[in-house]
Motif scaffolding. Structure first.
Motif, PDB file in Angstrom:
ATOM      1  N   GLY A  47       0.803  -1.222   0.000  1.00  0.00           N
ATOM      2  CA  GLY A  47       0.000   0.000   0.000  1.00  0.00           C
ATOM      3  C   GLY A  47       0.827   1.258   0.000  1.00  0.00           C
ATOM      4  N   ALA A  87      -1.859  -9.549   3.087  1.00  0.00           N
ATOM      5  CA  ALA A  87      -3.225  -9.269   2.632  1.00  0.00           C
ATOM      6  C   ALA A  87      -4.232 -10.123   3.382  1.00  0.00           C
ATOM      7  CB  ALA A  87      -3.328  -9.517   1.123  1.00  0.00           C
ATOM      8  N   ALA A  90      -4.666  -8.677   6.802  1.00  0.00           N
ATOM      9  CA  ALA A  90      -5.499  -7.476   6.714  1.00  0.00           C
ATOM     10  C   ALA A  90      -6.977  -7.851   6.597  1.00  0.00           C
ATOM     11  CB  ALA A  90      -5.072  -6.623   5.524  1.00  0.00           C
ATOM     12  N   ALA A  91      -7.255  -8.939   5.875  1.00  0.00           N
ATOM     13  CA  ALA A  91      -8.636  -9.398   5.741  1.00  0.00           C
ATOM     14  C   ALA A  91      -9.194  -9.848   7.092  1.00  0.00           C
ATOM     15  CB  ALA A  91      -8.707 -10.542   4.729  1.00  0.00           C
ATOM     16  N   GLU A  94      -9.441  -6.380   9.165  1.00  0.00           N
ATOM     17  CA  GLU A  94     -10.294  -5.293   8.677  1.00  0.00           C
ATOM     18  C   GLU A  94     -11.509  -5.774   7.886  1.00  0.00           C
ATOM     19  OE1 GLU A  94      -7.598  -2.970   6.403  1.00  0.00           O
ATOM     20  OE2 GLU A  94      -6.113  -2.896   8.012  1.00  0.00           O
ATOM     21  N   VAL A  96     -11.560  -6.764   4.799  1.00  0.00           N
ATOM     22  CA  VAL A  96     -11.455  -6.475   3.371  1.00  0.00           C
ATOM     23  C   VAL A  96     -10.885  -7.698   2.672  1.00  0.00           C
ATOM     24  CG1 VAL A  96     -10.436  -4.995   1.609  1.00  0.00           C
ATOM     25  CG2 VAL A  96     -11.050  -4.046   3.853  1.00  0.00           C
ATOM     26  N   ASN A 101      -8.047  -5.688  -1.343  1.00  0.00           N
ATOM     27  CA  ASN A 101      -6.949  -5.009  -0.655  1.00  0.00           C
ATOM     28  C   ASN A 101      -5.736  -4.861  -1.570  1.00  0.00           C
ATOM     29  OD1 ASN A 101      -4.263  -5.575   1.020  1.00  0.00           O
ATOM     30  ND2 ASN A 101      -5.637  -4.406   2.340  1.00  0.00           N
ATOM     31  N   ASN A 105      -4.034  -1.409  -3.135  1.00  0.00           N
ATOM     32  CA  ASN A 105      -2.636  -1.111  -2.814  1.00  0.00           C
ATOM     33  C   ASN A 105      -1.791  -0.957  -4.067  1.00  0.00           C
ATOM     34  OD1 ASN A 105      -3.327  -1.271  -0.144  1.00  0.00           O
ATOM     35  ND2 ASN A 105      -2.360  -3.255   0.222  1.00  0.00           N
TER      36      ASN A 105
END
Length: 857
Positions: A47, A87, A90-91, A94, A96, A101, A105
């Motif tokens: 990102g 990633a 992050a899922a 968050e 997403v 994601n 990014n």
């Protein structure tokens, strides 16, 4: 006429748009020019660009631009290593989906890369998480599988309880997960492997082709592959008759074995202790040892720990029965996982024997000393005379090793062999966001590969729950798991482990060559045109992972007839790290620079005295660099100039605001210097005549120009010391200032040369200055300047004059002046004469063309 203002934002935006609109850096496949494939390690799309990207991609960009000016058809593609844990994590955090994601990014980072002015060929862009890419990763897996190079087996593996997945040996650092830092545990699981161990010797032999690799990387790979010559010796468990072979590099010490050590992961342990009174103690200790992880046990200072199995082994050379232990320093990843212990002649065994009061037997005596096992304080590991060693008594131990190996072979006790530390590559990962393994399991047909026509096996776009529970989250997705057997059509289930992302990066350099090819992973014609890579750039931290994996992959592709070379990149450049000052407060720990009063320095929060250190940029130490901020404040050209100007790029580079401001000041001075002289020089051609016909400032400036060309070309082409190329630009800029009487043709030559040499480093401002000079075309296509050796010839040379080693003057003498003439000129200098008054000249040393040192007393 007023000089146009230097507006770096407008200039950089203009030229970035020009390069994009004109496909300036799109490399044609049908060019008549010689090819130059510059490959730089692609990033994970986190990102935001980080400090390492700023340095790494600037270095590759400088190489690309200079090679283009030298007349090469240069290709420098870019893509995204877009599968992997970040990633997925992050899922989980968050909500997403990784696919979304990653796409977001990539969009941000692609924009940052363009703002940095990097000359990537975006027409070849790839992302490893795109089905059009991982289809071919799966296809290559199947080729490995068909040829016996991909297989599944139950094996002890490194398990990260935080990431909830297996990690390869190469990804365990000091017993911890390389990615998250969690202590690694050992576990036995069914896993997929690539048979990399079969290529160990070829990976070593291939180093001969890697003439452009750093010695340090070669050394790290040799150590990791770990070739050892020695003997395989056939021991046997006395109580059960189970064979227990060992590998040893010291067969000369066989007669000194007093116990045997097994690695905690050795599969024989559980069988030997099952149902015995030793079972509970042994298995409890083994479980504790396994928690340490392989790399931890390799550490030299690890405290020795062991447990007796209750069994013994029989030494084939003398029939002795010795105890069989489990020891934490024995490695399943080296040899057979069983180690014959000779405490008199191995320090680890010595320490272990002393701790557990095991016998020590000397079988090698130094020639000038008689060793007493009871008095020894350390193992004796050097050459000596063999004793207590049966038929080899009296022999020099090292000289006897070949005969001992022959003896073992003749008596069917063992044989000479070579062992490698390199093990098969564990590629299974118990995570969602990775390339699916194209295998299904059928109750009737067993393990069945997915047919090529059914590729790619697609990942679901999203899951209800991405959190792993000791197995891949895919296992809970019935839509993915349930399928039909390709052979019998009956119900079957898909493999739910995914492929290690290092597999994706082991062939990405080939996909760039035909990134949109739907019929094959790569076009053989384009492979023949572009490969091998001419220059690879990246970090040395990949020496024993990616840089071994992609070499192994290439060798396999060669053996399968898919490529006609065995080494993908004969030249490798490893950049240093970008470092920035970090500040530490005893009370508030690491501080952001905005929380520091630099006058102290003191902490703005509490007033405490703050310590500082120049260290690697890291989030932990709050000394990160925001590329958007620095690009807005200083511009790409100044950033690029600053990070390359201080030290050679293979060393750590300091980051400082002062350095950025200094780089910006230089570019502004250059801008105004060129524009102030534009009326005089833009309508004339640069000087191209015989330099020997020039006089005065014209002659001196012409010489400075060609000295700069000669040195900078060497800096670019041979050493990659871009910092000294920048120094040449500074020197030439100063020479222009000093040449007050130089004519317009020479000034034009000087400014064109400055712009050309600097263009790969600060491309935007140089493109604009080239345009202002009304140079032909654009500067990135201008020919690299060539040195005219005639311009370097001198009629006179300046010689430094020292008196007893201290500089006291400088004199000019003819280049071919005799030694007496040089001495006379030195002695006639007024300042030198004053320092000789009242002193006796002992001797005068003349270094032709450089120095006169007058020694006095």
């Amino acid at each position: 006429m007023a000089v146009q203002e230097y507006d770096f934002k407008a200039i950089e935006a203009k030229w970035q748009q020009h390069w994009e609109d004109n496909d300036t850096f799109v490399a044609p496949d049908d060019s008549a020019l010689p090819k130059f494939y510059c490959l730089t390690m692609y990033p994970y799309p986190s990102g935001v660009l980080h400090a390492g990207h700023l340095l790494a991609y600037t270095i590759s960009d400088v190489i690309v631009r200079q090679k283009r000016m030298q007349g090469f058809n240069v290709m420098c593609p870019m893509g995204w290593d877009s599968f992997g844990l970040p990633a997925e994590n992050a899922a989980i955090k968050e909500g997403v989906p990784p696919k979304e994601n990653v796409a977001a990014n990539i969009e941000v980072m692609r924009g940052q890369m363009r703002r940095a002015g990097w000359a990537f060929d975006w027409s070849r862009e790839i992302a490893t998480s795109h089905p059009g890419y991982y289809k071919w990763t799966q296809w290559l897996f199947l080729k490995f599988y068909e040829n016996g190079l991909a297989f599944k087996k139950r094996a002890p593996v490194n398990w990260c309880p935080s990431c909830q997945t297996v990690v390869a040996n190469e990804q365990v650092v000091a017993g911890r997960c390389e990615r998250c830092g969690t202590d690694i545990e050992q576990s036995d699981l069914e896993q997929w492997f690539f048979k990399m161990s079969a290529y160990a010797q070829r990976l070593l032999d291939g180093h001969e082709q890697l003439t452009g690799w750093p010695d340090r990387v070669i050394s790290m790979q040799k150590e990791w592959i770990g070739r050892s010559e020695g003997a395989r010796v056939e021991f046997k468990v006395a109580e059960t008759g189970d064979p227990l072979p060992v590998f040893t590099t010291r067969p000369d010490t066989l007669w000194g074995v007093t116990f045997m050590s097994l690695a905690p992961e050795h599969p024989l342990i559980e069988k030997l202790v099952r149902g015995t009174e030793r079972e509970d103690e042994v298995m409890s200790t083994v479980r504790d040892m396994r928690k340490l992880g392989t790399s931890e046990r390799e550490m030299a200072d690890l405290e020795k720990r062991g447990v007796w199995t209750g069994c013994h082994v029989i030494n084939p050379v003398n029939g002795e029965k010795v105890p069989l232990w489990v020891a934490n320093f024995a490695l399943m990843t080296y040899g057979t996982g069983a180690v014959m212990a000779v405490p008199a002649h191995d320090q680890r065994d010595f320490e272990f024997a002393r701790k557990y009061e095991l016998p020590i037997r000397v079988v090698i005596q130094p020639e000038d000393l008689a060793l007493d096992p009871d008095q020894m304080t350390e193992a004796y590991v050097d050459a000596g005379v063999m004793v207590n060693s049966g038929p080899f008594d009296g022999r020099n131990n090292f000289e006897a090793i070949p005969d001992i190996c022959q003896y073992l072979d003749e008596h069917e006790m063992g044989e000479a062999t070579v062992n490698y530390r390199l093990r098969d590559w564990l590629i299974s990962r118990q995570r969602y966001w990775g390339c699916p393994i194209p295998i299904v399991y059928c109750d009737e047909c067993g393990e069945v590969p997915v047919p090529e026509d059914d590729l790619p096996v697609r990942l679901p776009d999203r899951l209800d729950d991405y959190a792993p529970q000791g197995k891949s989250p895919l296992a809970a997705c019935d839509e993915f798991v349930r399928t039909n057997c390709p052979r019998c059509g009956g119900p079957s289930r898909r493999e739910t482990d995914t492929i290690d992302t290092f597999v994706d990066s082991s062939w990405y350099f080939l996909r760039y060559l035909s990134a949109r090819n739907d019929e094959a992973p790569f076009d053989p014609k384009k492979v023949g045109m572009w490969m091998p890579v001419d220059q690879y750039t990246g970090g040395i931290e990949h020496a024993t992972m990616h840089l071994i994996y992609f070499r192994f992959f290439t060798m396999v592709l060669h053996d399968l007839g898919l490529v006609n070379f065995t080494e993908p990149a004969p030249n490798l450049f490893c950049q240093g790290m970008l470092c920035k000052t970090a500040y530490y407060c005893p009370r508030h720990k690491w501080l952001h620079e905005d929380d520091v009063d630099r006058d102290g320095p003191t902490c703005c929060k509490c007033g405490s005295e703050v310590s500082s250190e120049m260290t690697k940029v890291s989030k932990t130490k709050l000394n990160t660099i925001d590329p958007d901020v620095v690009l807005n404040e200083h511009g790409a050209d100044a950033i690029r100039l600053m990070i390359l100007s201080d030290t050679p790029p293979d060393r750590d580079q300091p980051w400082s605001e002062e350095g950025l401001e200094g780089a910006g000041r230089f570019l502004r001075r250059l801008w105004y210097a060129v524009h102030e002289n534009l009326d005089a020089i833009k309508k004339v051609a640069p000087f191209e005549g015989d330099p020997s016909a020039l006089e005065g400032d014209d002659r001196e400036l012409c010489r400075a120009v060609h000295e700069a060309i000669r040195s900078a070309t060497e800096d670019y082409d041979q050493t990659r010391h871009f910092n000294t190329a920048i120094a040449r630009v500074f020197e030439l800029t100063n020479a222009v200032k000093s040449a007050k009487e130089a004519g317009p043709e020479i000034l034009r030559l000087a400014y064109e040369t400055i712009v050309k040499i600097l263009a790969p480093i600060s491309p935007h401002v140089c493109a604009e200055l080239w345009s202002a000079l009304e140079g032909e075309g654009v500067v990135v296509d201008a020919p690299w300047p060539e040195c005219d050796e005639r311009a370097l010839e001198r009629e006179e040379v300046e010689v430094a004059v020292q008196v007893s080693g201290k500089l006291r003057g400088r004199v000019r003498v003819p280049v071919d002046a005799a030694e007496d003439e040089v001495k006379e000129a030195a002695l006639s200098d007024d300042n030198v004469s004053r320092h000789l008054e009242g002193k006796e000249v002992v001797k005068t040393i003349v270094v032709p063309g450089r120095l006169v040192n007058i020694v006095v007393r």
